[in-house]
Design an enzyme around this catalytic site. Structure first.
Site, short mmCIF file in Angstrom:
data_model
loop_
_atom_site.label_atom_id
_atom_site.label_comp_id
_atom_site.label_asym_id
_atom_site.label_seq_id
_atom_site.Cartn_x
_atom_site.Cartn_y
_atom_site.Cartn_z
N LYS A 34 9.75 110.90 77.41
CA LYS A 34 10.90 110.04 77.17
C LYS A 34 11.27 110.03 75.69
O LYS A 34 10.47 110.45 74.83
CB LYS A 34 10.61 108.61 77.64
CG LYS A 34 9.48 107.93 76.89
CD LYS A 34 9.21 106.54 77.44
CE LYS A 34 8.08 105.85 76.66
NZ LYS A 34 7.82 104.49 77.18
N ARG A 132 8.14 92.86 82.05
CA ARG A 132 9.37 93.60 81.75
C ARG A 132 10.02 93.99 83.06
O ARG A 132 11.02 93.42 83.47
CB ARG A 132 9.05 94.82 80.87
CG ARG A 132 10.28 95.58 80.41
CD ARG A 132 9.95 96.62 79.36
NE ARG A 132 9.03 97.64 79.84
CZ ARG A 132 8.55 98.61 79.05
NH1 ARG A 132 8.89 98.66 77.76
NH2 ARG A 132 7.72 99.52 79.53
N TYR A 255 19.57 102.07 44.31
CA TYR A 255 20.41 100.89 44.48
C TYR A 255 19.67 99.59 44.13
O TYR A 255 18.48 99.46 44.39
CB TYR A 255 20.90 100.78 45.93
CG TYR A 255 21.89 101.84 46.34
CD1 TYR A 255 23.15 101.89 45.76
CD2 TYR A 255 21.57 102.77 47.32
CE1 TYR A 255 24.07 102.86 46.15
CE2 TYR A 255 22.48 103.74 47.72
CZ TYR A 255 23.73 103.77 47.13
OH TYR A 255 24.64 104.74 47.52
N MET A 303 20.59 106.58 52.31
CA MET A 303 20.92 107.15 53.61
C MET A 303 20.45 108.60 53.74
O MET A 303 19.93 109.01 54.78
CB MET A 303 22.43 107.07 53.85
CG MET A 303 22.87 107.55 55.23
SD MET A 303 24.66 107.45 55.46
CE MET A 303 24.91 105.67 55.48
#
Length: 386
Positions: A34, A132, A255, A303
């Protein structure tokens, strides 16, 4: 590409063989592929596992199942997650094993299968504590009885899911509930051929939970917490140094000026950022390998870029020092040092599953043959998995 993944399919195959030998011939391995095979690449990993004898595969949804079916027409594919009723027809025609935990879905699926003139294969899921998905343990017998009354359904399997497979007490608690359900079914002569509950860590902690099938994800990729078989990591992650520059004491990096240089140092900017799956949570915490030395990530991860203090990797000779274009190891081994997926997870405050499953499908994945790597000659395979 400024960063890429190396996928060692030979290591994947070796891990499968080791675990298969460990559990013996009475238990089959269901390869969990998966989330793009935990970020390793669904199609190539599934083909590699198929070639070493893996006949069972598990995916999350019908879309992953359909991708698998195109390349593995004969394999048994179990869809672990809920399938929309709108997709029941596709699931039946694709011969996928469906997870069922309610009478409503059971009845609807039986009707669809009857219309198609086919027999749908199902695995009943039992909720033993995860809360779940799964049928209430007290309602399982009734659900199985109803399923067996439909000629259009075949109850092939029954399973549950551990919520903490690294904890003996938690395993025992859920196993007790599941085994009681199995006993109740046996008393009613409700035979179900395949039972499964064990996942990667549980396999190595408690052999009574092996049953007919075990579902393996992290262990196959060499990432399980319990690694008694010395399973090898399948994934390496590398990035290129795009720029090297000197930074003076007091200057900012990245940043927000979160990082201000306490002294002069040598900075490298590498071509990997959070858009590539290198989490922003690693800012100021992670390390990478540069010329065999562990070097610290400094400042906020961007990014597309990450900033590294490579001062410790610099040499007296400029020719021996890191240079622009050199490879940096984000995950993997270099000389005597190693950075693992578990290291990234620890630094980011998360789990290894999240680190690898967030690797973008668009990332470049280079397939590496282990024997060639051992001879220090990399051969990147593009069309084959042998």
């Amino acid at each position: 590409m400024d960063n890429f993944l190396e996928i060692n399919l030979q290591a994947l195959a070796d891990n499968f063989k080791k675990i298969s030998d460990f559990v013996g011939s009475d238990t089959s391995i269901m390869g969990v592929v998966k989330s793009n095979a935990y970020g390793h690449g669904l199609e190539k990993c599934a083909l590699a596992l198929d070639r070493v004898g893996c006949k069972w595969f598990a995916v999350t949804d019908i879309f992953e199942a359909q991708v698998l079916r195109k390349i593995l027409p004969q394999s048994a594919i179990l869809i672990l997650g809920p399938v929309s009723r709108d997709d029941f027809s596709s699931a039946i025609s694709g011969n996928f094993r469906l997870t069922i935990d309610s009478e409503n879905d059971l009845e609807f699926l039986a009707g669809k299968a009857q219309i198609f003139g086919k027999r749908a294969t199902i695995h009943i899921k039992v909720n033993t504590g995860m809360n779940r998905f799964g049928c209430d343990p007290l309602k399982v017998v009734s659900l199985v009885e109803k399923a067996k009354n439909y000629s259009s359904l075949f109850v092939e399997g029954i399973y549950s899911h551990f919520y903490n497979s690294a904890d003996h007490e938690a395993i025992e608690k859920q196993w007790k509930i599941f085994s009681e359900v199995l006993f109740d079914l046996q008393k009613k002569d409700l035979e179900i051929p395949l039972r499964h509950i064990a996942n990667s860590d549980a396999v190595f902690l408690n052999d009574q939970v092996w049953l007919e099938l075990i579902r393996l994800g992290l262990a196959l990729y060499g990432l399980a917490e319990q690694n008694v078989l010395a399973l090898a990591p399948v994934l390496n992650w590398k990035a290129k140094i795009l720029k090297i520059r000197g930074v003076s004491q007091g200057e900012c990096v990245s940043y927000g000026c979160d990082y201000k240089a306490k002294k002069d140092f040598v900075l490298a900017i590498i071509g990997a950022g959070y858009a590539d799956g290198y989490s922003r949570a690693l800012s100021g915490k992670a390390e990478v390998l540069v010329s065999g030395k562990k070097c610290k990530v400094v400042g906020r991860i961007n990014m597309d870029y990450t900033f590294i203090d490579i001062t410790s990797a610099m040499r007296v000779s400029q020719k021996m020092s890191p240079a622009e274009g050199d490879e940096v190891i984000l995950v993997g081994r270099q000389d005597k040092e190693e950075i693992t997926v578990n290291d990234l997870a620890r630094w980011a405050g998360t789990i290894p599953h999240e680190i690898v499953s967030r690797l973008p499908e668009s990332a470049e994945r280079r397939l590496v043959d282990r024997q060639i790597v051992n001879r220090q000659r990399l051969n990147y395979l593009t069309n084959d998995v042998t």
